[in-house]
Structure formats: C-alpha cells, structure tokens
Design an enzyme around this catalytic site. Structure first.
Site, short mmCIF file in Angstrom:
data_model
loop_
_atom_site.label_atom_id
_atom_site.label_comp_id
_atom_site.label_asym_id
_atom_site.label_seq_id
_atom_site.Cartn_x
_atom_site.Cartn_y
_atom_site.Cartn_z
N LEU A 193 36.51 43.12 33.13
CA LEU A 193 37.88 43.60 32.94
C LEU A 193 38.45 43.75 34.34
CD1 LEU A 193 37.45 46.40 30.21
CD2 LEU A 193 38.39 44.10 29.91
N ASP A 194 39.75 43.54 34.48
CA ASP A 194 40.37 43.69 35.79
C ASP A 194 40.21 45.14 36.26
OD1 ASP A 194 41.18 41.07 35.59
OD2 ASP A 194 43.18 41.59 34.84
N LYS A 195 40.36 45.32 37.58
CA LYS A 195 40.20 46.67 38.15
C LYS A 195 41.17 47.67 37.49
CE LYS A 195 39.66 48.74 42.70
NZ LYS A 195 39.66 48.52 44.15
N LYS A 236 47.25 38.90 30.87
CA LYS A 236 48.39 39.01 31.80
C LYS A 236 49.08 37.66 31.96
CE LYS A 236 46.27 42.83 34.29
NZ LYS A 236 45.37 43.18 35.37
#
Ligand code: URA
Length: 239
Positions: free
Chosen positions: A101-103, A190
């Site tokens: 997962l992105d930060k 995104k």
C-alpha cells in the site's frame, strides 16, 4: 529441528544468545532441562519451554494490520518506519507484507511468512479482488463511475480490467466511493481516478480476497488471523 533454530524462530534471541541461555538451564524439553542448544527436537510432539513458558511450534504466521499513514509497506527502508517494524514484538522471523500500500494509504495489509500464499494472492493470473474506500477531491459523475467500471487507460499497455464502483457514505457521513478491482498495478486506484480527471485525497483498503479489515482495529493496530480466515484465504487461492 535443532533446539536453537526452534528458539530463534520463536524470537528468543540470536543463536549465540540462545547457546548461553540453554547453558544456563532456561530451556526445557518435555520438562527436562536441555543440555545443548544444538540438540535435536521433534517440534511437532516435544513440549519445549523457555523460562517455564511453553512454546508452540507454528511454521506459518498470518497477521492483519490496519496500516496507518506514514509507514512503508516493505521489510526494510532507509529512515522510514516499515509495516514490519510495527509487528516486531511478535518476534516472527521473515515476516513480509503481501503486496504494497502506498505510504499515505491506510487499511488492510496482510503480513505473513507464507511465501506460497503470498504468491497466490499476488499472482496477476488470479485476479484477487481488492476493495477500497476512496475519498475524492471533486464530485464524480455517473459517467466517470461507469468509465472506471469499464476500464480506463492509465498509461500502461492495457486498460484496467473491469471493476466495480459505487457511491457510499463513511462512518462520519462523508460522500465517498468504493472501488473494487482485480489487479494490483502500481498506484492503480490513484491513477484510475486521475484518468477520469479526479484526485484521490485519502485511500483505505477494506479487503483482499476473502480477508476483510476488522473494524475493531484502529489504524496502527494488528491481530493474528483466525483459523477460519486463514483457511478461507488458503482454500480460495490454491493452485
Ligand atoms: N492503489 C493506489 O493508488 N494506492 C494504494 O496504496 C493501493 C492501491
């Protein structure tokens, strides 16, 4: 299996420390004080205890983390805190996150040392379903929701696979959308929203395959998976 390997897998210490601990009589095998750290045990049948606490042997461990923002989904990272750091008290060796997962993304992340399950969940051929709660910068039209479902061009060779998108309210009554996808491309959600001229301002993963984020876990908290959760994950992703 050697006693020192067993104790090290339980996070008791390094091989060198374990040698010392065993010499000091802190480990028992079937209630008898162990003599040497290199002696062999039957990890499935012998009762091994350390400082009087019985240690059960498990080859594989499975945890669900409600990933908080600001933590990276890798095993090791320069100065940033990693998801594995959050579980270090478990003392499980070789734990890794299944996918990334992105930060700045929060929500469900599975951590395990079971490479086969991870491979099956991440294999592009398996089309494992992932559901996200998506907070958007702008209102989204029905037409754009439809485009997300049909597949959009996010700059890769292929359009995204058919997805499911629907409107919802979060617990505080904010208007959000849920997006269910069957791929795991880099920054996929995104980029999909960018492709329809929108921007994701906050992203939370709710599920991965049969595994659902436990609503009782606050961001940053984790728990071991139940036997049922493990069985479902393994059985629905075999071969
Ligand atoms: N899609 C994204 O864009 N980011 C994530 O962290 C997960 C899916």
């Amino acid at each position: 299996m050697r006693l020192d390997k067993f104790l090290s897998e339980k996070g008791i210490g390094t091989r060198k420390q374990i040698k010392e601990y065993v010499k000091n009589g802190r480990a028992t095998i079937n209630c008898v004080v162990a003599k040497n750290s290199d002696q062999h045990i039957d990890e499935n049948n012998d009762e091994i205890a350390f400082d009087g606490n019985i240690l059960t042997y498990k080859e594989f461990y499975y945890f669900m983390l409600n990933k908080p923002q600001g933590v990276v989904s890798s095993t090791r990272e320069g100065r940033s805190k990693t998801v594995v750091d959050l579980l270090k008290d478990e003392g499980v060796k070789d734990l890794f996150p299944v996918g990334r997962l992105d930060k700045d993304t929060v929500g469900l992340l599975l951590l395990t040392n079971d490479g086969v399950l991870a491979h099956n969940l991440l294999s592009p051929k398996k089309h494992v379903e992932k559901e996200y709660e998506v907070y958007l910068e702008h209102d989204i039209t029905d037409e754009d929701m439809h485009r997300l479902e049909e597949g959009v061009d996010i700059g890769d060779d292929e359009k995204t696979l058919p997805a499911k998108a629907f409107r919802a309210e979060d617990k505080e009554g904010h208007q959000i959308i849920h997006l269910i996808i069957h791929e795991g491309r880099f920054h996929q959600v995104k980029r999909m929203l960018n492709a329809v001229g929108n921007e994701v301002v906050f992203l939370r993963r709710l599920s991965m395959g049969s595994l659902k984020l436990d609503g009782d876990l606050a961001e940053g908290e984790y728990r071991a998976l139940t036997e049922d959760e493990i069985d479902c994950l393994i059985n629905s992703n075999k071969n």
